[in-house]
Scaffold this motif. Structure first.
Motif, PDB file in Angstrom:
ATOM      1  N   VAL A   6      44.529  35.561  42.408  1.00  0.00           N
ATOM      2  CA  VAL A   6      44.889  34.871  43.645  1.00  0.00           C
ATOM      3  C   VAL A   6      43.628  34.529  44.441  1.00  0.00           C
ATOM      4  CG1 VAL A   6      46.082  35.118  45.867  1.00  0.00           C
ATOM      5  CG2 VAL A   6      47.199  35.880  43.762  1.00  0.00           C
ATOM      6  N   LYS A   7      42.705  35.479  44.506  1.00  0.00           N
ATOM      7  CA  LYS A   7      41.445  35.266  45.233  1.00  0.00           C
ATOM      8  C   LYS A   7      40.685  34.074  44.660  1.00  0.00           C
ATOM      9  CE  LYS A   7      37.223  37.721  46.563  1.00  0.00           C
ATOM     10  NZ  LYS A   7      36.564  39.021  46.675  1.00  0.00           N
ATOM     11  N   TYR A   8      40.567  34.007  43.359  1.00  0.00           N
ATOM     12  CA  TYR A   8      39.832  32.927  42.697  1.00  0.00           C
ATOM     13  C   TYR A   8      40.490  31.567  42.975  1.00  0.00           C
ATOM     14  CZ  TYR A   8      37.753  30.163  38.919  1.00  0.00           C
ATOM     15  OH  TYR A   8      37.125  29.180  38.208  1.00  0.00           O
ATOM     16  N   LEU A   9      41.811  31.511  42.877  1.00  0.00           N
ATOM     17  CA  LEU A   9      42.534  30.252  43.116  1.00  0.00           C
ATOM     18  C   LEU A   9      42.384  29.789  44.562  1.00  0.00           C
ATOM     19  CD1 LEU A   9      45.816  30.913  41.094  1.00  0.00           C
ATOM     20  CD2 LEU A   9      43.950  29.352  40.485  1.00  0.00           C
ATOM     21  N   GLN A  11      39.964  30.563  46.640  1.00  0.00           N
ATOM     22  CA  GLN A  11      38.575  30.148  46.861  1.00  0.00           C
ATOM     23  C   GLN A  11      38.372  28.691  46.450  1.00  0.00           C
ATOM     24  OE1 GLN A  11      36.022  32.858  44.730  1.00  0.00           O
ATOM     25  NE2 GLN A  11      35.750  34.190  46.500  1.00  0.00           N
ATOM     26  N   ILE A  12      38.884  28.326  45.283  1.00  0.00           N
ATOM     27  CA  ILE A  12      38.739  26.951  44.793  1.00  0.00           C
ATOM     28  C   ILE A  12      39.407  25.965  45.751  1.00  0.00           C
ATOM     29  CG2 ILE A  12      39.415  25.325  42.970  1.00  0.00           C
ATOM     30  CD1 ILE A  12      39.089  27.691  40.987  1.00  0.00           C
ATOM     31  N   PRO A  47      44.227  34.664  54.057  1.00  0.00           N
ATOM     32  CA  PRO A  47      43.908  34.183  52.712  1.00  0.00           C
ATOM     33  C   PRO A  47      42.587  33.432  52.621  1.00  0.00           C
ATOM     34  CG  PRO A  47      45.640  32.829  53.663  1.00  0.00           C
ATOM     35  CD  PRO A  47      45.413  33.980  54.602  1.00  0.00           C
ATOM     36  N   VAL A  48      42.281  32.602  53.606  1.00  0.00           N
ATOM     37  CA  VAL A  48      41.080  31.768  53.501  1.00  0.00           C
ATOM     38  C   VAL A  48      39.812  32.577  53.727  1.00  0.00           C
ATOM     39  CG1 VAL A  48      39.843  29.790  54.479  1.00  0.00           C
ATOM     40  CG2 VAL A  48      42.306  29.648  54.066  1.00  0.00           C
ATOM     41  N   ILE A  49      39.793  33.403  54.753  1.00  0.00           N
ATOM     42  CA  ILE A  49      38.582  34.162  55.059  1.00  0.00           C
ATOM     43  C   ILE A  49      38.470  35.382  54.149  1.00  0.00           C
ATOM     44  CG2 ILE A  49      37.365  35.447  56.849  1.00  0.00           C
ATOM     45  CD1 ILE A  49      38.966  33.502  58.789  1.00  0.00           C
ATOM     46  N   PRO A  54      33.148  39.826  49.717  1.00  0.00           N
ATOM     47  CA  PRO A  54      32.923  40.231  48.328  1.00  0.00           C
ATOM     48  C   PRO A  54      33.701  41.458  47.839  1.00  0.00           C
ATOM     49  CG  PRO A  54      30.980  40.681  49.674  1.00  0.00           C
ATOM     50  CD  PRO A  54      31.938  39.926  50.526  1.00  0.00           C
ATOM     51  N   ARG A  55      34.372  42.162  48.721  1.00  0.00           N
ATOM     52  CA  ARG A  55      35.157  43.326  48.289  1.00  0.00           C
ATOM     53  C   ARG A  55      36.637  43.075  48.547  1.00  0.00           C
ATOM     54  NH1 ARG A  55      32.758  48.658  50.645  1.00  0.00           N
ATOM     55  NH2 ARG A  55      34.341  49.504  49.245  1.00  0.00           N
TER      56      ARG A  55
END
Length: 194
Positions: A6-9, A11-12, A47-49, A54-55
């Motif tokens: 979810v984090k990776y998606l 971020q994109i 979700p955005v911030i 990084p953790r």
């Protein structure tokens, strides 16, 4: 695994939609428990911030969100836990202390609610209470900009605030409020840096 996907998606998607600038990533401790405190201006903040820290963050979120059918399932799966607003929620405080005892990163909004105007609300004493009881640093984060297509969003991460002088002390509500106000002032300073 679910959190990382979810984090990776997000971020994109966020990098495509917004012009995100992050300053001070080196100020986030690489290990050990801490509390990350943001100003809260939009429902998009977590979700955005959160995905650019990084953790993995464990968010304390208002209990009403957990009752929304799909959203409730997702935020619970991502590790968030509920808090009842407007009163001292002993269960939420215990959850927060337990998370920090495990060495995780707790994400909190000291204002307790979002500010639709963008102006900061007064901090609640909860962040100081949890930080001093758990004996963990607080990392202030100031967020400025608009959640509009291609607008700049600045995430400014400050130096950790160590409250060691207050560890092992029984603090009055007035003192906890004063400490929380100091944390909020540091967030405000970070918001004023361009």
């Amino acid at each position: 695994m679910f959190y990382n996907i979810v984090k990776y998606l997000i971020q994109i998607i966020a990098k495509i939609i917004f012009r995100i600038e992050i300053r001070g990533l080196q100020n986030v401790p690489t290990h050990g428990a801490c509390i990350i405190c943001f100003n809260h201006k939009s429902t998009l903040d977590p979700p955005v911030i959160g995905v650019f820290i990084p953790r993995q963050l464990v968010f304390m979120a208002k209990e009403e969100l957990f009752k929304v059918p799909v959203l409730g399932f997702i935020i619970k799966a991502l590790g968030a836990f509920p808090i009842k607003r407007g009163a001292g929620d002993v269960s939420a405080i215990k959850n927060a202390l337990s998370i920090l005892k495990e060495g995780k990163v707790l994400a909190m909004y000291p204002e307790g609610t979002r500010s639709k105007s963008g102006d900061l609300n007064q901090a609640k004493p909860g962040v100081a209470l949890i930080a001093t009881r758990a004996k963990v640093p607080v990392v202030p984060v100031g967020v400025t900009g608009e959640y509009k297509l291609f607008h700049k969003l600045l995430i400014n991460i400050g130096n950790p605030i160590v409250l060691e002088e207050y560890y092992n002390q029984k603090l009055s509500m007035d003192k906890l409020q004063e400490i929380s106000n100091d944390i909020m002032n540091q967030i405000k300073e970070l918001m004023e840096v361009n």
